[in-house]
Scaffold this motif. Sequence first.
Motif, PDB file in Angstrom:
ATOM      1  N   GLY A 108      49.078  37.034  36.813  1.00  0.00           N
ATOM      2  CA  GLY A 108      48.282  38.387  36.958  1.00  0.00           C
ATOM      3  C   GLY A 108      48.562  38.843  38.521  1.00  0.00           C
ATOM      4  O   GLY A 108      49.705  38.428  39.010  1.00  0.00           O
ATOM      5  N   ALA A 110      49.529  42.476  40.656  1.00  0.00           N
ATOM      6  CA  ALA A 110      50.587  43.359  40.728  1.00  0.00           C
ATOM      7  C   ALA A 110      52.013  42.418  40.680  1.00  0.00           C
ATOM      8  O   ALA A 110      52.144  41.385  41.029  1.00  0.00           O
ATOM      9  CB  ALA A 110      50.740  44.314  41.503  1.00  0.00           C
ATOM     10  N   PRO A 138      46.681  41.855  30.620  1.00  0.00           N
ATOM     11  CA  PRO A 138      45.632  41.319  29.552  1.00  0.00           C
ATOM     12  C   PRO A 138      45.729  41.943  28.100  1.00  0.00           C
ATOM     13  O   PRO A 138      45.121  41.602  27.201  1.00  0.00           O
ATOM     14  CB  PRO A 138      44.320  41.532  30.254  1.00  0.00           C
ATOM     15  CG  PRO A 138      44.742  42.502  31.239  1.00  0.00           C
ATOM     16  CD  PRO A 138      45.911  42.475  31.432  1.00  0.00           C
ATOM     17  N   ALA A 161      44.419  36.392  37.566  1.00  0.00           N
ATOM     18  CA  ALA A 161      44.136  37.626  38.424  1.00  0.00           C
ATOM     19  C   ALA A 161      44.162  38.849  37.710  1.00  0.00           C
ATOM     20  O   ALA A 161      45.243  39.524  37.861  1.00  0.00           O
ATOM     21  CB  ALA A 161      44.917  37.585  39.668  1.00  0.00           C
ATOM     22  N   GLY A 163      41.109  40.831  37.441  1.00  0.00           N
ATOM     23  CA  GLY A 163      40.037  41.448  37.692  1.00  0.00           C
ATOM     24  C   GLY A 163      39.021  41.238  36.635  1.00  0.00           C
ATOM     25  O   GLY A 163      39.065  40.942  35.312  1.00  0.00           O
ATOM     26  N   GLY A 187      40.194  37.479  40.156  1.00  0.00           N
ATOM     27  CA  GLY A 187      39.820  38.490  40.584  1.00  0.00           C
ATOM     28  C   GLY A 187      41.038  38.981  41.456  1.00  0.00           C
ATOM     29  O   GLY A 187      42.273  38.638  41.287  1.00  0.00           O
ATOM     30  N   GLY A 188      40.653  39.423  43.019  1.00  0.00           N
ATOM     31  CA  GLY A 188      41.708  39.818  43.695  1.00  0.00           C
ATOM     32  C   GLY A 188      42.270  38.820  44.760  1.00  0.00           C
ATOM     33  O   GLY A 188      42.981  39.068  45.903  1.00  0.00           O
ATOM     34  N   ASP A 191      45.878  38.621  45.797  1.00  0.00           N
ATOM     35  CA  ASP A 191      46.271  39.937  46.744  1.00  0.00           C
ATOM     36  C   ASP A 191      46.087  39.175  47.942  1.00  0.00           C
ATOM     37  O   ASP A 191      46.750  39.588  49.105  1.00  0.00           O
ATOM     38  CB  ASP A 191      45.481  40.795  46.437  1.00  0.00           C
ATOM     39  CG  ASP A 191      45.734  41.623  45.121  1.00  0.00           C
ATOM     40  OD1 ASP A 191      47.031  41.384  44.687  1.00  0.00           O
ATOM     41  OD2 ASP A 191      44.939  42.258  44.495  1.00  0.00           O
ATOM     42  N   ARG A 214      34.713  45.907  51.753  1.00  0.00           N
ATOM     43  CA  ARG A 214      35.396  46.239  50.637  1.00  0.00           C
ATOM     44  C   ARG A 214      35.035  47.641  50.289  1.00  0.00           C
ATOM     45  O   ARG A 214      36.262  48.385  49.989  1.00  0.00           O
ATOM     46  CB  ARG A 214      34.953  45.564  49.324  1.00  0.00           C
ATOM     47  CG  ARG A 214      36.191  44.667  48.670  1.00  0.00           C
ATOM     48  CD  ARG A 214      35.789  43.741  47.538  1.00  0.00           C
ATOM     49  NE  ARG A 214      37.111  43.641  47.062  1.00  0.00           N
ATOM     50  CZ  ARG A 214      37.353  42.903  46.062  1.00  0.00           C
ATOM     51  NH1 ARG A 214      36.434  42.344  45.229  1.00  0.00           N
ATOM     52  NH2 ARG A 214      38.423  42.849  45.262  1.00  0.00           N
ATOM     53  N   ARG A 224      31.030  51.135  40.969  1.00  0.00           N
ATOM     54  CA  ARG A 224      30.698  49.532  40.505  1.00  0.00           C
ATOM     55  C   ARG A 224      30.018  48.965  41.278  1.00  0.00           C
ATOM     56  O   ARG A 224      29.134  48.060  41.166  1.00  0.00           O
ATOM     57  CB  ARG A 224      32.137  48.940  40.545  1.00  0.00           C
ATOM     58  CG  ARG A 224      32.698  47.859  39.644  1.00  0.00           C
ATOM     59  CD  ARG A 224      33.975  47.765  39.719  1.00  0.00           C
ATOM     60  NE  ARG A 224      34.003  46.051  40.053  1.00  0.00           N
ATOM     61  CZ  ARG A 224      35.016  45.275  39.921  1.00  0.00           C
ATOM     62  NH1 ARG A 224      36.312  45.903  39.904  1.00  0.00           N
ATOM     63  NH2 ARG A 224      35.119  44.199  40.332  1.00  0.00           N
TER      64      ARG A 224
HETATM   65  N1  UDP Z   1      45.270  43.524  37.638  1.00  0.00           N
HETATM   66  C1  UDP Z   1      46.595  42.802  36.905  1.00  0.00           C
HETATM   67  N2  UDP Z   1      46.330  43.642  35.684  1.00  0.00           N
HETATM   68  C2  UDP Z   1      45.386  44.471  35.162  1.00  0.00           C
HETATM   69  C3  UDP Z   1      44.213  44.664  35.879  1.00  0.00           C
HETATM   70  C4  UDP Z   1      44.226  44.278  37.248  1.00  0.00           C
HETATM   71  O1  UDP Z   1      47.250  42.272  37.238  1.00  0.00           O
HETATM   72  O2  UDP Z   1      45.515  45.089  34.126  1.00  0.00           O
HETATM   73  C5  UDP Z   1      44.888  42.661  39.014  1.00  0.00           C
HETATM   74  C6  UDP Z   1      45.125  43.529  40.079  1.00  0.00           C
HETATM   75  O3  UDP Z   1      46.620  43.699  40.562  1.00  0.00           O
HETATM   76  C7  UDP Z   1      44.274  42.556  41.189  1.00  0.00           C
HETATM   77  C8  UDP Z   1      43.384  41.768  40.291  1.00  0.00           C
HETATM   78  O4  UDP Z   1      43.876  41.709  38.946  1.00  0.00           O
HETATM   79  O5  UDP Z   1      45.296  41.714  41.754  1.00  0.00           O
HETATM   80  C9  UDP Z   1      42.014  42.497  40.276  1.00  0.00           C
HETATM   81  O6  UDP Z   1      41.709  42.545  41.399  1.00  0.00           O
HETATM   82  P1  UDP Z   1      40.077  43.271  42.076  1.00  0.00           P
HETATM   83  O7  UDP Z   1      40.059  43.124  43.371  1.00  0.00           O
HETATM   84  O8  UDP Z   1      39.840  44.560  41.275  1.00  0.00           O
HETATM   85  O9  UDP Z   1      39.326  42.186  41.153  1.00  0.00           O
HETATM   86  P2  UDP Z   1      37.705  41.779  41.348  1.00  0.00           P
HETATM   87  O10 UDP Z   1      37.889  40.822  42.402  1.00  0.00           O
HETATM   88  O11 UDP Z   1      36.994  42.902  41.717  1.00  0.00           O
HETATM   89  O12 UDP Z   1      37.426  41.088  39.966  1.00  0.00           O
END
Ligand code: UDP
Length: 245
Positions: A108, A110, A138, A161, A163, A187-188, A191, A214, A224
């Motif tokens: 997951g 980017a 996904p 990852a 989200g 999640g993130g 990143d 954040r 959100r």
């Molecule tokens: N992401 C992804 N594909 C998707 C949607 C999200 O790879 O279709 C990744 C996005 O690049 C990031 C992570 O999912 O790295 C989500 O981070 P975010 O901070 O939004 O998640 P949270 O911590 O809020 O769940």
Amino acid sequence: MRRLAFLAVPVDDVTTPEALDWFAHAIAGRSCAQVCTVNPEFVMAAQHNGAFRAVLQAAPLCLPDGQGLLWASRLRGHTLRERVAGSSFVWRIGARAAADGWRIFLLGAAEGVAAAAAQVLCAAHPALQVVGTYSGSPHPDALPAILAQVHAAQPDVLLVAYGAPQQDLWIAANRAVLAVPVMMGVGGALDFVAGVAQRAPQWMQQLGLEWLHRLLLQPWRWRRMLALPQFAWLMLTQPDAVREI
Ligand code: UDP
């Protein structure tokens, strides 16, 4: 293991070392276990998303990811011992994986982020085996390519990852075919590890203000994040908002 329910969403009272030992046990048992990182946003999303609630209720390990959970647990007299934030826990998984020989797959985020996160983790822990990284998606169309990579790599731990709640729903739907001993939505976190996003400074984390950091950096999340005052209100007013299960 002591387990609480926050408005029907489970949270385990685990410390970081206990959670790592839980991973070791699950890996030894080859168990296909799903791990979730619960925070107040999860709890509120689960109130109107039944599928997400069911996934959280079925997960054998729900980490206390959010500072708001610790606050509410104290307020309601069922204190959680420690916050185990997914973003910090990923580093600890890296350290333990290097020591114990766990094979890690990062899925997951980017394009290029999982590979960059793998480089950072391997620089910190040269013995670490990151056996695969893949951006993927996904979307169901991406599943065959993901399965091919994961099956070839044979990881012990799959960190996903995409989200919340997508990553958690995706893991639950594909848990059996993925057949990895431990699968966790992060999640993130990749990143943060890769350095493409910054976590709040330590003092803000300690004051429970990570959400504010954040919001300042990603103001589009405001809608959100309305979940946070809603969560606080329910914790203050709802009978049985937190209970032992
Ligand atoms: N992401 C992804 N594909 C998707 C949607 C999200 O790879 O279709 C990744 C996005 O690049 C990031 C992570 O999912 O790295 C989500 O981070 P975010 O901070 O939004 O998640 P949270 O911590 O809020 O769940």
